[in-house]
Write a protein that holds these residues in place. Structure first.
Motif, short mmCIF file in Angstrom:
data_model
loop_
_atom_site.label_atom_id
_atom_site.label_comp_id
_atom_site.label_asym_id
_atom_site.label_seq_id
_atom_site.Cartn_x
_atom_site.Cartn_y
_atom_site.Cartn_z
N PHE A 3 -1.29 8.06 -0.79
CA PHE A 3 -2.61 8.24 -0.17
C PHE A 3 -2.62 9.40 0.82
O PHE A 3 -3.67 9.80 1.30
CB PHE A 3 -3.07 6.94 0.49
N GLY A 34 -7.78 3.93 -0.42
CA GLY A 34 -7.63 4.78 0.74
C GLY A 34 -8.91 4.70 1.58
O GLY A 34 -9.85 3.99 1.22
N PRO A 35 -8.96 5.45 2.67
CA PRO A 35 -10.15 5.39 3.54
C PRO A 35 -11.37 6.06 2.93
O PRO A 35 -12.45 5.96 3.49
CB PRO A 35 -9.69 6.13 4.80
N SER A 36 -11.23 6.74 1.80
CA SER A 36 -12.39 7.42 1.24
C SER A 36 -13.21 6.55 0.29
O SER A 36 -14.14 7.02 -0.34
CB SER A 36 -11.96 8.72 0.53
N VAL A 37 -12.88 5.27 0.20
CA VAL A 37 -13.79 4.35 -0.48
C VAL A 37 -14.92 4.07 0.51
O VAL A 37 -14.69 3.94 1.72
CB VAL A 37 -13.05 3.05 -0.89
N TRP A 44 0.85 -1.18 0.00
CA TRP A 44 0.00 0.00 0.00
C TRP A 44 0.88 1.22 0.00
O TRP A 44 1.78 1.35 0.83
CB TRP A 44 -0.90 -0.02 1.23
N LEU A 82 -6.38 11.10 -2.79
CA LEU A 82 -6.43 9.83 -3.52
C LEU A 82 -7.41 8.85 -2.86
O LEU A 82 -7.32 8.58 -1.67
CB LEU A 82 -5.02 9.23 -3.58
N SER A 83 -8.35 8.36 -3.66
CA SER A 83 -9.30 7.39 -3.14
C SER A 83 -8.87 5.97 -3.45
O SER A 83 -8.86 5.11 -2.58
CB SER A 83 -10.67 7.61 -3.78
N ALA A 84 -8.56 5.73 -4.71
CA ALA A 84 -8.29 4.35 -5.13
C ALA A 84 -7.43 4.35 -6.38
O ALA A 84 -7.54 5.22 -7.22
CB ALA A 84 -9.60 3.63 -5.40
N THR A 107 -16.81 1.85 -8.63
CA THR A 107 -16.82 1.64 -7.18
C THR A 107 -17.65 2.77 -6.55
O THR A 107 -18.33 3.51 -7.26
CB THR A 107 -15.38 1.58 -6.62
N ARG A 108 -17.60 2.85 -5.23
CA ARG A 108 -18.33 3.93 -4.53
C ARG A 108 -17.35 4.62 -3.61
O ARG A 108 -16.57 3.97 -2.93
CB ARG A 108 -19.46 3.34 -3.69
N VAL A 109 -17.39 5.94 -3.61
CA VAL A 109 -16.46 6.69 -2.76
C VAL A 109 -17.21 7.69 -1.89
O VAL A 109 -18.38 7.98 -2.11
CB VAL A 109 -15.39 7.44 -3.60
N LYS A 110 -16.48 8.20 -0.88
CA LYS A 110 -17.02 9.23 0.00
C LYS A 110 -16.53 10.59 -0.48
O LYS A 110 -15.37 10.73 -0.83
CB LYS A 110 -16.50 9.00 1.43
N HIS A 130 -9.37 0.62 7.25
CA HIS A 130 -9.91 0.49 5.90
C HIS A 130 -9.13 -0.54 5.09
O HIS A 130 -8.00 -0.89 5.43
CB HIS A 130 -9.87 1.84 5.17
N MET A 153 -14.55 0.60 6.76
CA MET A 153 -13.90 1.69 6.02
C MET A 153 -13.93 3.00 6.83
O MET A 153 -14.41 4.04 6.38
CB MET A 153 -14.54 1.88 4.64
N ASN A 163 -11.42 16.23 -0.64
CA ASN A 163 -11.32 15.32 0.51
C ASN A 163 -10.04 15.63 1.27
O ASN A 163 -9.09 16.17 0.71
CB ASN A 163 -11.31 13.87 0.02
N THR A 216 -12.64 6.36 8.31
CA THR A 216 -11.72 7.28 7.65
C THR A 216 -10.56 7.76 8.52
O THR A 216 -9.55 8.20 8.00
CB THR A 216 -12.47 8.55 7.20
#
Lengths: 159, 105
Positions: free
Chosen positions: A45, B62-65, A40, A107-109, A123-126, B43, B26, A103, B28
């Motif tokens: 990130f 990352g934690p924002s998924v 990772w 970086l999310s993914a 996918t789904r993100v916040k 996460h 997950m 955010n 954050t």
């Protein structure tokens, strides 16, 4: 047949740099070990802007490219669960990353797309607040991006 | 103890469409609990999908998924009855692998 495929992968891996090179290098190992080797990238990130994120991923500054498609709602009622799909029509797409500008960490993914897998991920993100969402695509060693604004009525952080 | 993933792999037009629903908090690392103490990040960090001994998708998250992450991707090849395997690891070192048989579309 199979071994020549492996060889091609190895040659490709040799050209990689940074995180992507590292992951590709893991491809040199037999499948089982490669899984254990996948690391990772905490540096990438932890970044807070697009330029830094790309740098941490080992890339050159990206250029905007309309051959990328982002499928996501224009308005997300719930920032905790925002479906985002990215399709790249750029030939030789190697990886797709999803980044969210506002955010706390951008970086999310990051998805690695090997040969034989469609350059598509969903996918789904916040999302913390209304923001631009970036799709960053690595194709043939170069980086490209496309952004899309998503308005959020209820944030996905805190609470 | 982690909960199993729900995996659907459907073969159609020479490709396999894989949909995965994972069960994970997950967290954050940004959120505070009722006492004002920050809830530590927890996460999924890496995801790997394999078919017939080769990796068909690998990802770093990352934690924002979102909580209970959803993932959809497609790869070439694959016949009904064959297996697709998904593995994730999280930042606490927890690891989970689940398999699903490919079904005809």
């Amino acid at each position: 047949m199979n071994s020549s495929k492996e060889r091609r992968k190895v040659i490709k891996a040799g050209g990689g740099i940074g995180l992507l090179g590292l992951l590709a290098a893991a491809g040199l190992l037999p499948a089982g070990e490669a899984l254990a080797q996948q690391q990772w990238n905490s540096g990438a990130f932890g970044t807070r802007n697009l330029a830094d994120a790309v740098k941490a991923l080992g890339g050159t500054p990206p250029t905007e490219n309309k051959a990328i498609q982002i499928t996501a709602p224009d308005i997300a009622e719930n920032g905790l669960v925002v479906p985002v799909s990215v399709t790249s029509d750029i030939p030789k797409t190697e990886s797709i990353a999803i980044l969210v500008e506002k955010n706390p960490n951008l970086l999310s993914a990051v998805f690695e797309i090997p040969n034989g897998t469609d350059p598509f991920v969903s996918t789904r993100v916040k999302l913390a607040e209304s923001t631009d969402v970036y799709a960053l695509v690595k194709a043939d060693g170069k980086y490209y991006f496309l952004k899309k604004e998503i308005k959020v009525t209820l944030g996905g952080c805190g609470g | 103890m982690t909960d199993p993933m729900r995996i659907r792999a459907v073969a159609k037009d020479g490709k396999v469409d894989v949909r995965v629903l994972m069960s994970h908090e997950m967290e954050t690392g940004q959120r505070k609990d009722s006492k004002g103490v920050i809830v530590p990040a927890w996460h999924i960090q890496t995801v790997t999908a394999t078919y017939a001994g080769r990796t068909v998708l690998s990802a770093q998250w990352g934690p924002s998924v979102s909580k209970n992450p959803f993932l959809n991707f497609r790869f070439l090849g694959g016949k009904p009855g064959e297996k697709v395997s998904i593995t994730w690891t999280d930042n606490r070192g927890e690891k989970r692998t689940d398999d699903a048989a490919i079904t005809a579309g």
